[in-house]
Scaffold this motif. Structure first.
Motif, PDB file in Angstrom:
ATOM      1  N   VAL A 120       0.858  -1.182   0.000  1.00 46.19           N
ATOM      2  CA  VAL A 120       0.000   0.000   0.000  1.00 46.19           C
ATOM      3  C   VAL A 120       0.891   1.227   0.000  1.00 46.19           C
ATOM      4  O   VAL A 120       1.872   1.296   0.751  1.00 46.19           O
ATOM      5  N   TRP A 121       0.565   2.175  -0.862  1.00 42.70           N
ATOM      6  CA  TRP A 121       1.346   3.406  -0.967  1.00 42.70           C
ATOM      7  C   TRP A 121       0.388   4.560  -1.175  1.00 42.70           C
ATOM      8  O   TRP A 121      -0.592   4.446  -1.906  1.00 42.70           O
ATOM      9  N   GLY A 122       0.650   5.668  -0.482  1.00 39.13           N
ATOM     10  CA  GLY A 122      -0.227   6.816  -0.605  1.00 39.13           C
ATOM     11  C   GLY A 122       0.537   8.102  -0.851  1.00 39.13           C
ATOM     12  O   GLY A 122       1.683   8.255  -0.431  1.00 39.13           O
ATOM     13  N   LEU A 123      -0.108   9.025  -1.550  1.00 34.37           N
ATOM     14  CA  LEU A 123       0.464  10.333  -1.864  1.00 34.37           C
ATOM     15  C   LEU A 123      -0.639  11.372  -1.757  1.00 34.37           C
ATOM     16  O   LEU A 123      -1.719  11.197  -2.330  1.00 34.37           O
ATOM     17  N   ASN A 124      -0.373  12.467  -1.013  1.00 35.88           N
ATOM     18  CA  ASN A 124      -1.384  13.519  -0.922  1.00 35.88           C
ATOM     19  C   ASN A 124      -0.981  14.739  -1.745  1.00 35.88           C
ATOM     20  O   ASN A 124       0.085  14.766  -2.380  1.00 35.88           O
ATOM     21  N   HIS A 125      -1.821  15.764  -1.740  1.00 30.85           N
ATOM     22  CA  HIS A 125      -1.591  16.930  -2.591  1.00 30.85           C
ATOM     23  C   HIS A 125      -0.359  17.729  -2.158  1.00 30.85           C
ATOM     24  O   HIS A 125       0.182  18.497  -2.954  1.00 30.85           O
ATOM     25  N   ALA A 126       0.068  17.557  -0.911  1.00 34.90           N
ATOM     26  CA  ALA A 126       1.260  18.247  -0.427  1.00 34.90           C
ATOM     27  C   ALA A 126       2.545  17.520  -0.807  1.00 34.90           C
ATOM     28  O   ALA A 126       3.637  17.984  -0.481  1.00 34.90           O
ATOM     29  N   GLY A 127       2.414  16.399  -1.496  1.00 31.72           N
ATOM     30  CA  GLY A 127       3.591  15.632  -1.893  1.00 31.72           C
ATOM     31  C   GLY A 127       4.099  14.701  -0.820  1.00 31.72           C
ATOM     32  O   GLY A 127       5.163  14.090  -0.979  1.00 31.72           O
ATOM     33  N   GLN A 128       3.349  14.561   0.275  1.00 27.36           N
ATOM     34  CA  GLN A 128       3.745  13.650   1.338  1.00 27.36           C
ATOM     35  C   GLN A 128       3.298  12.237   0.972  1.00 27.36           C
ATOM     36  O   GLN A 128       2.227  12.045   0.401  1.00 27.36           O
ATOM     37  N   GLN A 129       4.109  11.270   1.294  1.00 29.91           N
ATOM     38  CA  GLN A 129       3.801   9.896   0.946  1.00 29.91           C
ATOM     39  C   GLN A 129       4.014   8.965   2.124  1.00 29.91           C
ATOM     40  O   GLN A 129       4.814   9.248   3.022  1.00 29.91           O
ATOM     41  N   VAL A 130       3.256   7.872   2.129  1.00 33.63           N
ATOM     42  CA  VAL A 130       3.397   6.858   3.169  1.00 33.63           C
ATOM     43  C   VAL A 130       3.322   5.483   2.521  1.00 33.63           C
ATOM     44  O   VAL A 130       2.825   5.333   1.402  1.00 33.63           O
ATOM     45  N   ARG A 131       3.812   4.516   3.247  1.00 31.61           N
ATOM     46  CA  ARG A 131       3.718   3.124   2.801  1.00 31.61           C
ATOM     47  C   ARG A 131       3.206   2.266   3.936  1.00 31.61           C
ATOM     48  O   ARG A 131       3.445   2.533   5.114  1.00 31.61           O
ATOM     49  N   ARG A 132       2.502   1.235   3.567  1.00 29.74           N
ATOM     50  CA  ARG A 132       2.093   0.193   4.496  1.00 29.74           C
ATOM     51  C   ARG A 132       2.347  -1.147   3.800  1.00 29.74           C
ATOM     52  O   ARG A 132       2.047  -1.320   2.630  1.00 29.74           O
ATOM     53  N   GLY A 133       2.880  -2.090   4.547  1.00 29.14           N
ATOM     54  CA  GLY A 133       3.156  -3.400   3.974  1.00 29.14           C
ATOM     55  C   GLY A 133       4.265  -3.334   2.951  1.00 29.14           C
ATOM     56  O   GLY A 133       5.168  -2.501   3.024  1.00 29.14           O
ATOM     57  N   GLY A 134       4.196  -4.250   1.971  1.00 23.58           N
ATOM     58  CA  GLY A 134       5.262  -4.314   0.980  1.00 23.58           C
ATOM     59  C   GLY A 134       6.554  -4.858   1.537  1.00 23.58           C
ATOM     60  O   GLY A 134       7.632  -4.579   1.013  1.00 23.58           O
ATOM     61  N   TRP A 135       6.467  -5.658   2.583  1.00 29.25           N
ATOM     62  CA  TRP A 135       7.669  -6.180   3.237  1.00 29.25           C
ATOM     63  C   TRP A 135       8.150  -7.489   2.628  1.00 29.25           C
ATOM     64  O   TRP A 135       9.174  -8.019   3.047  1.00 29.25           O
ATOM     65  N   GLY A 136       7.421  -8.027   1.684  1.00 25.83           N
ATOM     66  CA  GLY A 136       7.802  -9.307   1.096  1.00 25.83           C
ATOM     67  C   GLY A 136       7.138 -10.473   1.798  1.00 25.83           C
ATOM     68  O   GLY A 136       6.606 -10.358   2.901  1.00 25.83           O
ATOM     69  N   TYR A 137       7.168 -11.625   1.147  1.00 28.55           N
ATOM     70  CA  TYR A 137       6.398 -12.772   1.624  1.00 28.55           C
ATOM     71  C   TYR A 137       6.891 -13.326   2.954  1.00 28.55           C
ATOM     72  O   TYR A 137       6.116 -13.929   3.711  1.00 28.55           O
ATOM     73  N   LEU A 138       8.160 -13.106   3.309  1.00 30.61           N
ATOM     74  CA  LEU A 138       8.657 -13.634   4.572  1.00 30.61           C
ATOM     75  C   LEU A 138       8.161 -12.828   5.767  1.00 30.61           C
ATOM     76  O   LEU A 138       8.044 -13.366   6.873  1.00 30.61           O
ATOM     77  N   LEU A 139       7.865 -11.554   5.554  1.00 25.87           N
ATOM     78  CA  LEU A 139       7.522 -10.677   6.659  1.00 25.87           C
ATOM     79  C   LEU A 139       6.076 -10.181   6.629  1.00 25.87           C
ATOM     80  O   LEU A 139       5.600  -9.651   7.627  1.00 25.87           O
ATOM     81  N   GLY A 140       5.393 -10.313   5.516  1.00 24.53           N
ATOM     82  CA  GLY A 140       4.041  -9.769   5.460  1.00 24.53           C
ATOM     83  C   GLY A 140       3.290 -10.219   4.220  1.00 24.53           C
ATOM     84  O   GLY A 140       2.922 -11.366   4.080  1.00 24.53           O
ATOM     85  N   ASP A 141       3.067  -9.268   3.301  1.00 29.65           N
ATOM     86  CA  ASP A 141       2.304  -9.527   2.071  1.00 29.65           C
ATOM     87  C   ASP A 141       0.884  -9.988   2.361  1.00 29.65           C
ATOM     88  O   ASP A 141       0.324 -10.838   1.665  1.00 29.65           O
ATOM     89  N   GLU A 142       0.277  -9.414   3.405  1.00 24.28           N
ATOM     90  CA  GLU A 142      -1.104  -9.752   3.737  1.00 24.28           C
ATOM     91  C   GLU A 142      -2.023  -9.504   2.536  1.00 24.28           C
ATOM     92  O   GLU A 142      -1.909  -8.520   1.842  1.00 24.28           O
ATOM     93  N   GLY A 143      -2.953 -10.409   2.331  1.00 24.08           N
ATOM     94  CA  GLY A 143      -3.927 -10.247   1.272  1.00 24.08           C
ATOM     95  C   GLY A 143      -3.425 -10.542  -0.122  1.00 24.08           C
ATOM     96  O   GLY A 143      -4.164 -10.413  -1.092  1.00 24.08           O
ATOM     97  N   SER A 144      -2.192 -10.949  -0.238  1.00 24.51           N
ATOM     98  CA  SER A 144      -1.596 -11.220  -1.553  1.00 24.51           C
ATOM     99  C   SER A 144      -1.923 -12.629  -2.027  1.00 24.51           C
ATOM    100  O   SER A 144      -2.459 -13.462  -1.283  1.00 24.51           O
ATOM    101  N   GLY A 145      -1.559 -12.902  -3.284  1.00 22.99           N
ATOM    102  CA  GLY A 145      -1.713 -14.258  -3.798  1.00 22.99           C
ATOM    103  C   GLY A 145      -0.920 -15.253  -2.972  1.00 22.99           C
ATOM    104  O   GLY A 145      -1.384 -16.371  -2.710  1.00 22.99           O
ATOM    105  N   TYR A 146       0.282 -14.848  -2.559  1.00 19.66           N
ATOM    106  CA  TYR A 146       1.105 -15.739  -1.740  1.00 19.66           C
ATOM    107  C   TYR A 146       0.411 -16.033  -0.417  1.00 19.66           C
ATOM    108  O   TYR A 146       0.333 -17.197   0.007  1.00 19.66           O
ATOM    109  N   TRP A 147      -0.079 -14.994   0.249  1.00 27.03           N
ATOM    110  CA  TRP A 147      -0.744 -15.168   1.546  1.00 27.03           C
ATOM    111  C   TRP A 147      -1.955 -16.080   1.405  1.00 27.03           C
ATOM    112  O   TRP A 147      -2.160 -16.991   2.209  1.00 27.03           O
ATOM    113  N   ILE A 148      -2.747 -15.858   0.360  1.00 26.13           N
ATOM    114  CA  ILE A 148      -3.948 -16.670   0.130  1.00 26.13           C
ATOM    115  C   ILE A 148      -3.566 -18.126  -0.144  1.00 26.13           C
ATOM    116  O   ILE A 148      -4.156 -19.057   0.423  1.00 26.13           O
ATOM    117  N   GLY A 149      -2.570 -18.338  -1.007  1.00 25.59           N
ATOM    118  CA  GLY A 149      -2.136 -19.689  -1.323  1.00 25.59           C
ATOM    119  C   GLY A 149      -1.570 -20.407  -0.112  1.00 25.59           C
ATOM    120  O   GLY A 149      -1.826 -21.606   0.100  1.00 25.59           O
TER     121      GLY A 149
END
Length: 315
Positions: A120-149
């Protein structure tokens, strides 16, 4: 006349499109060119394949969205991998979540990827950005094909340990890989040619069984949607914006159940502008190119602590 090449480099495939302005004139597919998922040699081979198929001697720019682009060094490494095939064209590399937003018709908001992996990645009108997840299959990837499988395999193994016969989901998994009993799934997943992509591919069986009412498959997809929705809501909270939230990726696009759960989770968080991509993310590249933006990994980010969505100040 000159053209632009757009690349969406995912965990299992590379989708390349040749554009004349905003019009796609040709497209090609190859295996993944992400060195986090394959060898550098294989990535180069797959890049060469799509560039050759698209006849790229007349291009003036290449825009690339790829997972794992977390630092300027990541972007530069991928640029150098592409350069031999670009005929001197200007190359711009961004995180693949930028393609999700652009393909969803917006420049700001929350992008959610649910494919082989998730992020998950976000960007607002002020140019500020945040990330959630994206840690890879060993550490997270919730809701991904890997997690489901993985959850499907765990379900099958747990039933086996409890002495139950294979149910519909387990039977489909066994048939897909020509196995005779669930215990063989363990060796298959740990085999040299198994691993992440094999497990992620099982999401198709879960989606199929859920559509037929299989209880555990339904539960897995509902949980996947909830997890992704919570990550998106956290990102929106940090950026203090109500959306839009755009979700894309093979798993998200092919599961109505996951989509419904995702929307419900965000609705509970007060976020109602939720968009599911109906076109591949690579088709967002002309929008990125027109605007000439590429938020770098070093751009200013919001504080990591979630903030109340009712506050109107910016971080």
């Amino acid at each position: 006349m000159t053209y632009m090449i757009g690349l969406d480099i995912g965990g299992t495939k590379t989708h390349a499109v040749k554009f004349d302005g905003s019009t796609a004139v040709n497209e090609a597919f190859a295996g993944s060119a992400n060195v986090q998922n394959t060898t550098r040699e294989e990535a180069s081979k797959n890049l060469a394949q799509v560039f050759n198929l698209l006849a790229t001697s007349d291009i003036d720019s290449v825009w690339v969205g790829a997972g794992g682009i977390d630092t300027p060094e990541d972007a530069q490494a991928l640029t150098e991998l592409i350069r031999p095939y670009s005929h001197g064209a200007n190359i711009t590399v961004v995180h693949d979540s930028r393609l999700i937003l652009a393909a969803g018709g917006t420049d700001t908001g929350i992008a959610v990827i649910a494919g082989t992996g998730s992020a998950v990645w976000g960007l607002n009108h002020a140019g500020q950005q945040v990330r959630r997840g994206g840690w890879g299959y060993l550490l997270g990837d919730e809701g991904s094909g890997y997690w489901i499988g993985r959850e499907a395999i765990r379900w099958s193994l747990r039933r086996m340990n409890e002495g139950h016969p294979p149910d519909e989901l387990t039977t489909q998994i066994l048939a897909q890989h020509r196995l005779h009993n669930p215990n063989q799934m363990i060796a298959l997943c740990h085999a040299r040619n198994g691993g992440r992509h094999l497990i992620a591919g099982l999401a198709r069986q879960v989606i199929s069984c859920a559509a037929k009412g299989h209880r555990r498959s339904l539960e897995i997809l509902v949980q996947a949607g909830q997890d992704l929705g919570e990550l998106a809501a956290e990102a929106a909270d940090q950026l203090r914006m109500p959306g839009p939230v755009v979700i894309g990726g093979g798993v998200a696009e092919h599961s109505i159940i996951l989509q419904s759960s995702f929307r419900a989770s965000l609705d509970n968080a007060g976020i109602h502008d939720v968009r599911v991509l109906t076109a591949p993310p690579v088709y967002g590249i002309p929008r990125l190119a027109r605007h000439g933006k590429s938020a770098s990994p070093s751009a200013r980010t919001c504080p990591q602590e979630p903030l109340s969505r009712t506050r109107s100040t910016t971080c």
